[in-house]
Design an enzyme around this catalytic site. Sequence first.
Site, short mmCIF file in Angstrom:
data_model
loop_
_atom_site.label_atom_id
_atom_site.label_comp_id
_atom_site.label_asym_id
_atom_site.label_seq_id
_atom_site.Cartn_x
_atom_site.Cartn_y
_atom_site.Cartn_z
N HIS A 1 0.80 -1.20 0.05
CA HIS A 1 -0.05 -0.17 0.01
C HIS A 1 0.82 1.24 0.12
O HIS A 1 0.69 2.11 -0.78
CB HIS A 1 -0.99 0.04 1.17
CG HIS A 1 -1.70 1.26 1.36
ND1 HIS A 1 -3.11 1.21 0.99
CD2 HIS A 1 -1.56 2.37 2.04
CE1 HIS A 1 -3.59 2.62 1.35
NE2 HIS A 1 -2.78 3.12 1.84
N GLU A 2 1.70 1.36 0.91
CA GLU A 2 2.83 2.39 0.94
C GLU A 2 3.60 2.59 -0.20
O GLU A 2 4.17 3.65 -0.58
CB GLU A 2 3.48 2.44 2.05
CG GLU A 2 2.95 2.60 3.43
CD GLU A 2 2.10 3.59 3.65
OE1 GLU A 2 2.30 4.80 3.15
OE2 GLU A 2 0.93 3.67 4.38
N HIS B 1 1.79 4.77 -2.77
CA HIS B 1 2.11 6.11 -2.57
C HIS B 1 3.35 6.42 -3.06
O HIS B 1 3.58 7.73 -3.69
CB HIS B 1 1.85 6.46 -1.05
CG HIS B 1 0.40 6.34 -0.54
ND1 HIS B 1 -0.48 6.69 -1.13
CD2 HIS B 1 -0.06 5.58 0.52
CE1 HIS B 1 -1.75 6.38 -0.61
NE2 HIS B 1 -1.37 5.74 0.50
#
Length: 454
Positions: free
Chosen positions: A22-23, A26
């Site tokens: 998920h990170e 980003h």
Amino acid sequence: MSEFFGSIWWLIVSLGILVTFHEFGHFWVARRCGVRVLRFSVGFGKPLWLRRGRDGTEYAIAAIPLGGYVKMLDEREGPVPPELAAQAFNRQPVWKRIAIVVAGPLANLVLCVGLLWAMFVIGRPDYAPVLGHTEGLAAAAGLHGGDTVLAVGDRATPTWSEVQLALLPAALDRRDVAVRVHRRDGGESTYELRLSQLPKGFDERRAVEAIGLTPRHLLVPAVIGRVAPGTPAWGVLAEGDRITAIDGEPVATWDDIPPLLQKLGERGGPAMIEVARKDERLALEIAPARMKRPDDGREYWGLGVAAARAQEPAKDAVLRYGALAAVPAAFAETAHQSRELLAMIGRAFTGRVSVQNTVAGPITIARAANAGAQQGPAWFLTILAMLSLSLGILNLLPIPILDGGHLLYYLIELVKGSPVSERVMAAGQYVGLALIAGLMGLAFYNDIVNNLVR
């Protein structure tokens, strides 16, 4: 490895993979939007390993392996040198900030597709969707033991797990659904399962059971495991006996015994109970007696015997696709499960289902991850895919401090032409923290009730 330590280990592995991916979403989009990333950390807390890349980003592995984070250059979090101001997150056009925020949940959706593709290619072992026993709504619909479920509604059901997943939402909505089966006597038929007649307050976690369906692989063999002293069976039947007939009626599974004893008891008098004992075939005279169930005190006709503990049967079906066919299958399954998850969230908010059965905490997640890992890589990939999908969609909910909350601020900014005031954002942070704290408290409560109390 014990279940406790296994659950902890697979929880760490699962959250580590999901949150790091998920990170990374980003991080990857931020870099391509010209934003300077100060640190990409796998885990939280004190770094155990730290390296600075040529791009100036610190890459770290931290002591607490439950996720990770990406720290970007931002003037709201500290002074920024003038020559680097253009690389600050808060200086970016609103469309870039939206792209960076959405990238995290989108990465989880991409990961879900990839995990499901791998699961389909490996092949997930399961049980064939063959009915073993029907009663209640299932029997009223015309379903019989030995029927093979081909589809529920418009969803094909190649395995028993697919049958359960297809029936659950229909049961929760009390929506009548068509069930297509290959009959035990040959040929295909479609029956209407009238789930609108499900009783109020049925156990949502046992929806299939409430419908009246028992799969073939859960049928208990008619083998005696215990004989209670002072009962009609004491001194007549023995542990290990396999009951083959009662009063001339054949017995295939343990579920066949209660109705035959009820019929015999109402008739009155003894009857012949046929059993297989080692290499012998015996016909023993015995009469049932009225007994009370220890759980609810209800009376029934019984012999005083209990079933032997059945061993878990071997899986007899595999959900598998070729490498190319698995691609559209993975996308289709991700889309289907996304719709079902959003529908479940809607049911929880409208009170149509209990939040006790929809909000899971770390104990439930840990046990599910461990159970999936114990069943093999394909099952673990399935659990991981569903967790990744949940993480991605839940992060898009418009709750401040989640990605969806930031996205809401940026959409408002697009409409009004200026950023949301710091006062509004601060108030939103407090509201978001309160909501997240409440959800976490509910999740822990559900964990305690569902896993420790029951």
